[in-house]
Scaffold this active site. Structure first.
Site, PDB file in Angstrom:
ATOM      1  N   ASP A   1     -14.021  77.593  25.681  1.00  0.00           N
ATOM      2  CA  ASP A   1     -13.881  76.124  25.687  1.00  0.00           C
ATOM      3  C   ASP A   1     -13.961  75.554  24.282  1.00  0.00           C
ATOM      4  O   ASP A   1     -13.447  74.476  24.004  1.00  0.00           O
ATOM      5  CB  ASP A   1     -14.937  75.494  26.584  1.00  0.00           C
ATOM      6  CG  ASP A   1     -14.578  75.736  28.033  1.00  0.00           C
ATOM      7  OD1 ASP A   1     -14.883  76.837  28.528  1.00  0.00           O
ATOM      8  OD2 ASP A   1     -13.933  74.862  28.635  1.00  0.00           O
TER       9      ASP A   1
ATOM     10  N   LYS B   1     -17.759  79.244  30.020  1.00  0.00           N
ATOM     11  CA  LYS B   1     -18.458  78.974  31.285  1.00  0.00           C
ATOM     12  C   LYS B   1     -19.832  79.624  31.333  1.00  0.00           C
ATOM     13  O   LYS B   1     -20.000  80.771  30.920  1.00  0.00           O
ATOM     14  CB  LYS B   1     -17.568  79.477  32.429  1.00  0.00           C
ATOM     15  CG  LYS B   1     -18.107  79.316  33.833  1.00  0.00           C
ATOM     16  CD  LYS B   1     -18.554  77.913  34.167  1.00  0.00           C
ATOM     17  CE  LYS B   1     -17.496  76.862  33.973  1.00  0.00           C
ATOM     18  NZ  LYS B   1     -18.064  75.474  33.996  1.00  0.00           N
TER      19      LYS B   1
HETATM   20  O1  MRU Z   1     -15.793  73.966  33.953  1.00  0.00           O
HETATM   21  P1  MRU Z   1     -14.438  74.573  33.794  1.00  0.00           P
HETATM   22  O2  MRU Z   1     -13.872  75.144  35.055  1.00  0.00           O
HETATM   23  O3  MRU Z   1     -13.476  73.605  33.117  1.00  0.00           O
HETATM   24  O4  MRU Z   1     -14.660  75.773  32.790  1.00  0.00           O
HETATM   25  C1  MRU Z   1     -13.562  76.555  32.404  1.00  0.00           C
HETATM   26  C2  MRU Z   1     -13.917  77.690  31.533  1.00  0.00           C
HETATM   27  O5  MRU Z   1     -15.044  77.869  31.134  1.00  0.00           O
HETATM   28  C3  MRU Z   1     -12.789  78.578  31.089  1.00  0.00           C
HETATM   29  O6  MRU Z   1     -13.256  79.880  30.899  1.00  0.00           O
HETATM   30  C4  MRU Z   1     -12.240  78.056  29.755  1.00  0.00           C
HETATM   31  O7  MRU Z   1     -11.932  76.693  29.841  1.00  0.00           O
HETATM   32  C5  MRU Z   1     -11.039  78.792  29.330  1.00  0.00           C
HETATM   33  S1  MRU Z   1      -9.637  78.363  30.329  1.00  0.00           S
HETATM   34  C6  MRU Z   1      -8.258  79.083  29.731  1.00  0.00           C
END
Ligand code: MRU
Length: 349
Positions: free
Chosen positions: A237, A248
């Site tokens: 992220d 995550k």
């Molecule tokens: O809370 P989320 O579902 O938006 O979290 C998503 C993640 O942590 C993904 O691993 C990250 O955004 C990479 S997506 C290509």
């Protein structure tokens, strides 16, 4: 074929409602920026690149709704819409990156008629979506050799077509290896508390015919100990200059476990996920979400009424656990600082 995650059609934004997958394939029809902001906040659309695209489309929709004809009044209102979208989710830098790109389009066309600027903003949002798919395919190409024939790959959360404009980042690398006919298998963690792994990743992989087994998050260590995992591949992220990775919640645990068991831990992300303004992961803001996500899954209360709850949505994996970061411009290996600077510089002039 997988349904589209997000689409701009006839001056509306259509968002596949991921909260209802895999049971229902339902699209939210958004007519204004505030509906898009709500969709991002409530995770109807999620995943770092996908929320960047949604934010850009939210700006384009917001611009269409502004009735001011002079640039300063128009831009003033647009900046306040930018602010609303920026507040939705704090960790994924792609959202801020996309908003900045939309603001720059506005500023570059300052002398133009407001109607022309609105059209430029729509075209920019569509370009961000289309570029993202191309970038993901390049990430897949760059990373495919990290996966050998016969490997079992552990992945976390959802980093596939649903988390992006299409194809995926970490899951894009897996997809590319599969296209090369490598006999691979995936182990997907369910990814508590919102189950992006069990609801979304397994759903995507099954549609592609890629073999996948679902585990609960805390089963990963057992499988590693039993030598059932060959590598870990996750998304991100936000990535700091030194290579620290926000992803995550639970990613850090997997990285530490992988190190203990001598298993390579890889991250795949577009260069828009790097934040050149921060040196280390300590500076990355971590989103804390509502306690009901933990106490009341699927609308059913499973914890006592007055229990205290923590719900950080992301964690930071220190760069020392990361063996390589796969980007659209190449694979960065430790020490990361130099590679991050070079590739980010190449991508951003
Ligand atoms: O809370 P989320 O579902 O938006 O979290 C998503 C993640 O942590 C993904 O691993 C990250 O955004 C990479 S997506 C290509």
């Amino acid at each position: 074929m997988l349904p589209k995650t997000i689409e701009w059609k006839e001056n509306k934004v259509f968002i596949l409602d991921q909260r209802r997958l895999p049971e229902e394939e339902n699209y939210l029809e958004c007519h204004d920026a505030f509906t898009v902001a709500e969709a991002i906040k409530t995770l109807a659309i999620r995943g770092a690149p996908a929320i960047g695209i949604a934010a850009a489309m939210g700006i384009a929709l917001g611009a269409l709704g502004i009735d001011k004809r002079d640039f300063h009044s128009f831009y003033g209102e647009l900046l306040s819409i930018c602010d609303t979208l920026k507040q939705t989710r704090p960790t994924a830098i792609n959202l801020r990156w996309a908003l900045k790109r939309m603001r720059e389009v506005c500023e570059a066309n300052k002398g133009m008629d407001v109607g022309v600027i609105k059209e430029c903003l729509i075209q920019e949002a569509i370009a961000i979506l289309e570029e993202d798919v191309e970038i993901n395919k390049k990430i897949g190409e760059m990373g495919k050799d990290l996966i050998r024939n016969g490997d079992t790959i552990l992945t976390h959360c959802n980093t596939g077509a649903l988390a992006t404009g299409g194809y995926g980042t970490a899951l894009g690398v897996v997809r590319r290896a599969w296209e090369e006919r490598k006999g691979i298998k995936v182990v997907a963690t369910e990814t508590r508390p919102l189950f992006q792994g069990s609801r979304l990743t397994t759903w995507e992989l099954k549609q592609e015919g890629i073999p996948v087994s679902l585990i609960t998050d805390h089963m990963a260590g057992y499988l590693m100990q039993k030598e059932e995992i060959d590598l870990v591949m996750v998304g991100a992220d936000r990535i700091a200059r030194n290579g620290d990775v926000a992803n995550k919640i639970g990613t850090y645990t997997l990285a530490v476990l992988a190190r203990e068991h001598g298993i390579p831990f890889y991250v795949a992300a577009p260069l828009s996920t790097f934040d050149p303004t921060i040196k280390t992961g300590e500076e990355i803001p971590i989103e804390e979400r509502g306690e009901e996500e933990i106490t009341t899954p699927w609308g059913k209360r499973i914890a006592p009424e007055d229990v205290g709850v923590r719900n950080p949505a992301f964690d930071i994996t220190p760069h020392r656990y990361v063996m390589a970061i796969v980007t659209e411009k190449g694979v960065i290996r430790p020490p990361f600082e130099e590679g991050v600077r070079r590739l980010w510089g190449e991508a951003n002039g």
